[in-house]
Write a protein that holds these residues in place. Structure first.
Motif, PDB file in Angstrom:
ATOM      1  N   LEU B 176       0.628  -1.125   0.079  1.00  0.00           N
ATOM      2  CA  LEU B 176       0.026   0.032  -0.065  1.00  0.00           C
ATOM      3  C   LEU B 176       0.843   1.279  -0.056  1.00  0.00           C
ATOM      4  CD1 LEU B 176      -0.834   1.006   3.648  1.00  0.00           C
ATOM      5  CD2 LEU B 176      -0.218  -1.452   3.136  1.00  0.00           C
ATOM      6  N   GLY B 177       0.283   2.333  -0.330  1.00  0.00           N
ATOM      7  CA  GLY B 177       1.024   3.630  -0.589  1.00  0.00           C
ATOM      8  C   GLY B 177       0.069   4.701  -0.483  1.00  0.00           C
ATOM      9  N   ALA B 178       0.349   5.752  -0.049  1.00  0.00           N
ATOM     10  CA  ALA B 178      -0.672   6.946   0.169  1.00  0.00           C
ATOM     11  C   ALA B 178       0.119   8.408  -0.732  1.00  0.00           C
ATOM     12  CB  ALA B 178      -0.735   7.625   1.199  1.00  0.00           C
ATOM     13  N   ILE B 179      -0.702   8.943  -1.496  1.00  0.00           N
ATOM     14  CA  ILE B 179      -0.216  10.108  -2.154  1.00  0.00           C
ATOM     15  C   ILE B 179      -0.614  11.378  -1.157  1.00  0.00           C
ATOM     16  CG2 ILE B 179      -0.296  11.610  -4.083  1.00  0.00           C
ATOM     17  CD1 ILE B 179      -1.469   9.553  -5.769  1.00  0.00           C
ATOM     18  N   LEU B 180       0.372  11.973  -0.689  1.00  0.00           N
ATOM     19  CA  LEU B 180       0.170  12.970   0.178  1.00  0.00           C
ATOM     20  C   LEU B 180       0.759  14.333  -0.327  1.00  0.00           C
ATOM     21  CD1 LEU B 180      -1.041  13.076   3.182  1.00  0.00           C
ATOM     22  CD2 LEU B 180       1.099  13.127   4.064  1.00  0.00           C
ATOM     23  N   ARG B 181      -0.103  15.614  -0.600  1.00  0.00           N
ATOM     24  CA  ARG B 181       0.339  16.705  -1.047  1.00  0.00           C
ATOM     25  C   ARG B 181       1.262  16.437  -2.232  1.00  0.00           C
ATOM     26  NH1 ARG B 181       3.078  19.820   3.623  1.00  0.00           N
ATOM     27  NH2 ARG B 181       2.757  17.845   4.844  1.00  0.00           N
ATOM     28  N   GLY B 182       0.967  15.410  -3.102  1.00  0.00           N
ATOM     29  CA  GLY B 182       1.655  15.079  -4.402  1.00  0.00           C
ATOM     30  C   GLY B 182       2.899  14.034  -4.407  1.00  0.00           C
ATOM     31  N   TYR B 183       3.003  13.511  -3.218  1.00  0.00           N
ATOM     32  CA  TYR B 183       4.312  12.547  -3.086  1.00  0.00           C
ATOM     33  C   TYR B 183       3.778  11.265  -2.433  1.00  0.00           C
ATOM     34  CZ  TYR B 183       7.363  16.180  -4.472  1.00  0.00           C
ATOM     35  OH  TYR B 183       8.374  17.098  -5.130  1.00  0.00           O
ATOM     36  N   CYS B 184       4.321  10.368  -3.194  1.00  0.00           N
ATOM     37  CA  CYS B 184       3.863   8.996  -2.750  1.00  0.00           C
ATOM     38  C   CYS B 184       4.853   8.267  -1.792  1.00  0.00           C
ATOM     39  CB  CYS B 184       4.140   8.112  -4.129  1.00  0.00           C
ATOM     40  SG  CYS B 184       2.993   8.650  -5.510  1.00  0.00           S
ATOM     41  N   SER B 185       4.165   7.379  -1.169  1.00  0.00           N
ATOM     42  CA  SER B 185       4.840   6.006  -0.452  1.00  0.00           C
ATOM     43  C   SER B 185       4.520   4.718  -1.016  1.00  0.00           C
ATOM     44  CB  SER B 185       4.568   6.575   1.126  1.00  0.00           C
ATOM     45  OG  SER B 185       3.011   6.264   1.289  1.00  0.00           O
ATOM     46  N   ASP B 186       5.172   3.778  -0.443  1.00  0.00           N
ATOM     47  CA  ASP B 186       4.970   2.472  -1.111  1.00  0.00           C
ATOM     48  C   ASP B 186       5.581   1.413  -0.145  1.00  0.00           C
ATOM     49  OD1 ASP B 186       4.685   0.141  -2.611  1.00  0.00           O
ATOM     50  OD2 ASP B 186       6.038   0.998  -4.226  1.00  0.00           O
TER      51      ASP B 186
END
Lengths: 316, 316
Positions: B176-186
């Motif tokens: 899973l990953g989130a987009i937070l203020r334009g930036y991704c996690s994974d």
């Protein structure tokens, strides 16, 4: 398709298990490296004259370079735009049933979040509730990033949900769709937070009338452009023609945007079994926007609207 | 970029409001029709020799045809693969902070859904809870379709969440990953439903050791291939080398897959400010899979892991 009547899916070993489980009607070739190189090599191994078609709207310049280098100079490449998509344009009864289910789910989920639509809730929170509701209703996911656009942001036809909280006396556009067993839905509804001023009621009535006129124009044999014109005529008569900045709709199926495109002047003819969206809208910079969208099944002599949520202006 | 030092974004009138609101450092040209045609026409209008670069991994064959026809024969086109992506490889402090926040959010949400992980709940329901949690935590959305793959489906490195209910004595992979203020996690974590058999504990320990070895190998100046080799060596020693069927990781930023690629033998050198994933895994057809993934900030002489959720095997 490397020989008449035979199809091969080339993929790499990340997809071994999935390919064997999900691919029907085609051979599967799992390759250790690039599937494009493997496909090119297979073409190179064929005897006689080899002509290969490819989808120029899907294949990147880089992919095209890789596969054609692997295939060598003996293979002649021909772009065949829309060929694969064209095969999917006419849906069978089972496909219609799945799109209908996906459309009804989207409408039901929209209705279920209306109780949360009040000043202070953010667009993202509403989008989260919608996507959660679709998944809990059986969807594998949203068909696209759910749009919740309020106030001035509603003037963005493609504005995604943002952190903006809803405020009193704003239009709110919801554009959402579900993927259910591989098939997409795509509906839009617009509500007003508070008592709508007369001007906004007028705009809303115009969009709804345009949407109904376009849906009434749908039947097999008419051109996509005629359906677009039916919506556009209503809005032009209300002096809103310039506010309708996009096309009237698009095909829908395993992709959320498929052929046909219902654009101004488009000469392609609708066929029984097409499923299309009808989604006119008006956008007033600084103030907001209104769009109403349903999914429609093209039939001989008429059409059936698959999505069902109510279309009258809701003042919440 | 049509002249040295000047950038223009060509887009159409669906995006008028959004372009003016969001584009900085470039001119915006809103066109009535195709933005590719407008861009081509602008190139054609320039004086002197005109050379145009394009991203062959992004531009389709069809787009390339449209823009080059509009530009005419005087414009010479050069594919410049990876040029734009390369500009984004080294992140500044503000970007690192945003990726860190997105990574921490993903880990926190994963921990929060663990209480729901029990026999009978479906993969889709868990994915829905995860994406809902990320959005409620401020994400504009998931960075990719959340993977929840249980039992034999966990052997699919790219299996999305399905309607399959979790069963006792299964591995469950969460990616899973989130987009937070334009930036991704994974990030990826794997749990076992029940008491894990010794064999599975052994596989898990091997993957965790490989992941730690790869993270320990990260610093500016080493090649991507050396980091990949650090993970692969551990798994080969445990006779699991052939079960590790993909690369060790990839860059991460405004896209969830960016340069560099941490693939076998890759000679590109890591630079301070790169952010990469480290995600070795093993996949046993018919049984399941195990993958552990974190987001790592490359620094001079070392690295910092940005994601934080616990990595020991959880037996639920």
């Amino acid at each position: 398709m490397v020989e008449a009547g035979r199809a091969t899916l080339f993929t790499d070993n990340r997809y071994t298990v999935q390919a064997w489980a999900e691919v029907h009607g085609a051979e599967v070739e799992i390759t250790g490296k690039s599937s494009l190189v493997a496909a090119g090599a297979r073409l190179a191994s064929l005897r006689g004259r080899v002509r290969a078609g490819f989808a120029p709207e899907q294949v990147t310049v880089q992919q095209s370079t890789v596969v054609s280098q692997a295939a060598g100079k003996r293979v002649r490449w021909t772009p065949v735009a829309g060929a694969v998509e064209g095969l999917r344009g006419v849906k069978d009864a089972g496909e219609i049933a799945m799109i209908r289910e996906a459309a009804i789910l989207a409408g039901r989920v929209w209705v279920s979040v209306l109780k949360l639509v009040k000043p202070g809730v953010t667009e993202i929170e509403l989008a989260a509730e919608i996507e959660y509701g679709m998944r809990m209703g059986g969807a594998t996911g949203p068909a696209f990033d759910t749009i919740v656009a309020s106030g001035p942001r509603a003037a963005l036809p493609h504005g995604r949900a943002s952190a903006k909280p809803l405020e009193k006396n704003e239009l709110v556009v919801f554009d959402l769709g579900a993927i259910l067993r591989g098939y997409c839905s795509d509906i839009t509804r617009t509500v007003y937070l508070g008592r709508a001023p007369r001007k906004i009621k007028g705009w809303y009535a115009a969009v709804l009338e345009a949407q109904e006129a376009a849906r009434a124009a749908v039947k097999s044999g008419v051109t996509a452009g005629e359906v677009d014109a039916a919506a556009r005529r209503v809005l032009e008569r209300r002096r809103l023609g310039k506010r309708f900045t996009h096309s009237t709709g698009h095909g829908l199926g395993i992709e959320v945007h498929e052929a046909p495109r219902l654009a101004r002047g488009d000469q392609s003819r609708l066929a029984a079994g097409n499923v299309i969206t009808i989604e006119p809208g008006v956008y007033i910079e600084g103030t907001g926007g209104i769009r109403i969208e349903d999914d429609v099944w093209v039939q001989d002599g008429g059409a059936e609207t698959l999505s069902q949520a109510r279309r009258e202006l809701l003042e919440l």
